[in-house]
Scaffold this active site. Structure first.
Site, PDB file in Angstrom:
ATOM      1  N   ASP A  11      24.195  58.182  20.570  1.00 31.91           N
ATOM      2  CA  ASP A  11      25.017  57.080  20.064  1.00 31.91           C
ATOM      3  C   ASP A  11      25.424  57.436  18.644  1.00 31.91           C
ATOM      4  OD1 ASP A  11      26.324  54.737  19.649  1.00 31.91           O
ATOM      5  OD2 ASP A  11      24.630  53.428  20.081  1.00 31.91           O
ATOM      6  N   ASP A 105      31.928  56.996  21.734  1.00 32.55           N
ATOM      7  CA  ASP A 105      30.847  57.405  20.840  1.00 32.55           C
ATOM      8  C   ASP A 105      29.466  57.348  21.484  1.00 32.55           C
ATOM      9  OD1 ASP A 105      30.875  54.655  21.055  1.00 32.55           O
ATOM     10  OD2 ASP A 105      30.158  54.320  19.025  1.00 32.55           O
ATOM     11  N   GLU A 106      29.399  57.284  22.796  1.00 29.35           N
ATOM     12  CA  GLU A 106      28.108  57.062  23.441  1.00 29.35           C
ATOM     13  C   GLU A 106      28.085  57.741  24.801  1.00 29.35           C
ATOM     14  OE1 GLU A 106      25.306  53.190  24.601  1.00 29.35           O
ATOM     15  OE2 GLU A 106      27.353  52.926  23.887  1.00 29.35           O
TER      16      GLU A 106
END
Length: 504
Positions: A11, A105-106
């Site tokens: 993350d 983003d993860e």
């Protein structure tokens, strides 16, 4: 559950805000808030410096400004975020063929499937190496969680924030989870959390002690069984490399309610075109067109139409969205519009192009006849929150930023709209004022690359700096300065400093 912590969850830390800080050296270490800048804007991401003031994602921007008045309020630049995300996802795919992205983003990674980790030590080494590689190629930090299941890996990465790594050894799950809030578990939102609190259950340990039968009685069988398994740390979901998209949609919230029916139709057409761009970008076509309308009183209406077969033709989607709009009462005003496509497929029904050709012929006939309605339909759009390419919709300029911050500006650089037709002998109107959004990229013929810090009263303030440079100088120009032009974002790392220096 695995016997080794070989599922990794990455993350990125305050991703949008961190990209802005890396891209704009003068904002490093300062409060940065990325999101919609208008009166109805919403925070997308806040830097950790801004979070100390109580600012968080999904908060109205107006409330964030009250909590953190001196922060830098910037429009999102999704093209840059996507480019950085592709670099990060590329690093993950070097570790394993099983990478499951959840957002820009993860992502989850199955390290065992890639042969990069088989036990706790090799998993930890892989996680630390990944964090170092991300820092080296992007200049950003990410938090890593390692565990024997997806749920625990995600919990671990959250506990590791910011810029940390946490490995949960198999067999220690219940001990780690017990003191945590029930809201830590996936699927436990505010409503379920409050329901459990009223029953005296506030921690995961208390959830496990309640037992499966009691939880089933409280929240129903499917949810109760799932909650009990999560409280025990049990999760057998595999990492899935490809997840099929179920729908593609775009929407805009407007700073001022739309009342003009022609304007509303124009916005629906624009949204339909944007939706098709996303649809084609994902390599899909769709069968069902969906229109979403949120009215002045917050009531939300959705209408849908299913075509004979899937299509990715913009004219077909526009035509269907227009038909759906005709069945919606917009009296009183509209605050949000959205267009979506569902029933996705990997092919296009060719005979639907006949509809597109018919629509194009009708448009050509209308243009030849000199239809006056066309001029009205090309008016300036009322501002929305955020465009998908990171440019805010045009809006009235407001003041520049406070210390180290950017004020809420208008839309992206460039003309905000067209000029109405003039009658014979009429004085030509002045060219429309260009609008510049806070945070958008610009290029000056003399001073090189920079970004908009704020605009208003016919002026735009630009800070001339770029990734890897020292904090730059600030200069102010007329909004219509011919030497100042919108620009594409610069890469975060590996940039050669080619812009002219500001020696003033």
């Amino acid at each position: 559950m695995r016997a080794a912590p070989t599922i990794l969850h990455l993350d990125m830390d305050a991703f949008y805000a961190s990209v802005e800080q890396a891209s704009k050296p003068s904002l490093r270490g300062k409060a940065v808030i990325v999101g919609g800048l208008g009166p109805r804007g919403v925070v997308a991401t806040a830097s950790y410096e801004a979070r100390r003031f109580g600012v968080h994602s999904a908060m109205p921007t107006a409330q964030a400004r009250r909590l953190c008045p001196n922060g830098a309020y910037l429009i999102p630049r999704f093209r840059l975020y996507q480019a950085v995300s592709e670099v990060v996802m590329g690093l993950l795919r070097e570790l394993s063929p099983l990478v499951e992205p959840l957002s820009l983003d993860e992502a989850f990674v199955d390290l065992e499937a890639g042969g990069t980790a088989f036990d706790a030590q090799s998993a930890r080494e892989t996680g630390e190496r990944l964090r170092a590689d991300i820092r080296a190629v992007t200049g950003l930090s990410g938090s890593v969680g390692l565990a024997g299941s997806k749920m625990l890996a995600k919990v671990a990465s959250e506990e590791a924030k910011p810029a940390g790594l946490l490995l949960i050894e198999p067999g220690t799950e219940r001990e780690l989870l017990a003191p945590m809030s029930v809201r830590t578990l996936p699927g436990v939102g505010p409503v379920t959390g409050e329901h459990l609190r009223r029953a005296g259950i506030t921690t995961v340990g208390e959830l496990a002690e309640a037992g499966e039968d009691e939880l089933v009685r409280m929240v129903g069988r499917s949810h109760g069984v799932g909650l009990y398994r999560m409280a025990l740390g049990l999760d057998d979901r595999p990492v899935v490399a490809e997840r099929d998209a179920k729908s593609v949609s775009v929407e805009d919230t407007f700073d001022v309610d739309l009342h003009d029916r022609v304007r509303i139709r124009t916005e629906v057409q624009r949204l339909a075109d944007r939706c098709v761009q996303r649809l084609r970008g994902s390599g899909h076509s769709g069968r069902t067109i969906v229109l979403k309308v949120r009215r002045y009183d917050f009531s939300t209406l959705t209408r849908s139409e299913t075509l004979r077969g899937p299509t990715d033709d913009p004219a077909v989607v526009r035509e269907a969205a227009a038909r759906l709009l005709e069945a919606v009462d917009t009296t009183g005003g509209v605050r949000l519009l959205g267009v979506g496509v569902t029933g996705l497929a990997d092919y296009t029904q060719e005979d639907l192009f006949a509809q597109s050709m018919a629509a194009e012929e009708a448009a050509a006939e209308a243009a030849a006849a000199g239809t006056a309605a066309g001029a009205d339909a090309e008016g300036v759009a009322v501002p929305g929150e955020v465009e998908p390419d990171g440019a805010a919709r045009a809006s009235e300029p407001s003041g520049s930023a406070g210390a180290g911050g950017a004020g809420g500006a208008g839309g992206a650089g460039g003309p905000a709209g067209g000029v109405e037709a003039q009658g014979p002998g009429a004085e030509p109107e002045a060219a429309p004022e260009r609008r510049w959004a806070a945070g958008s990229d610009v290029l000056h013929a003399a001073y090189g690359p920079g970004w908009v810090q704020g605009s208003g009263v016919g002026r735009v303030t630009v800070r001339f700096e770029q990734p890897g440079s020292p904090p730059g100088r600030v200069r102010t120009f007329r909004v219509d300065d011919p030497e100042l032009q919108p620009s594409d974002p610069l890469p975060l790392v590996g940039l050669e400093q080619t812009g002219p220096e500001d020696t003033a």
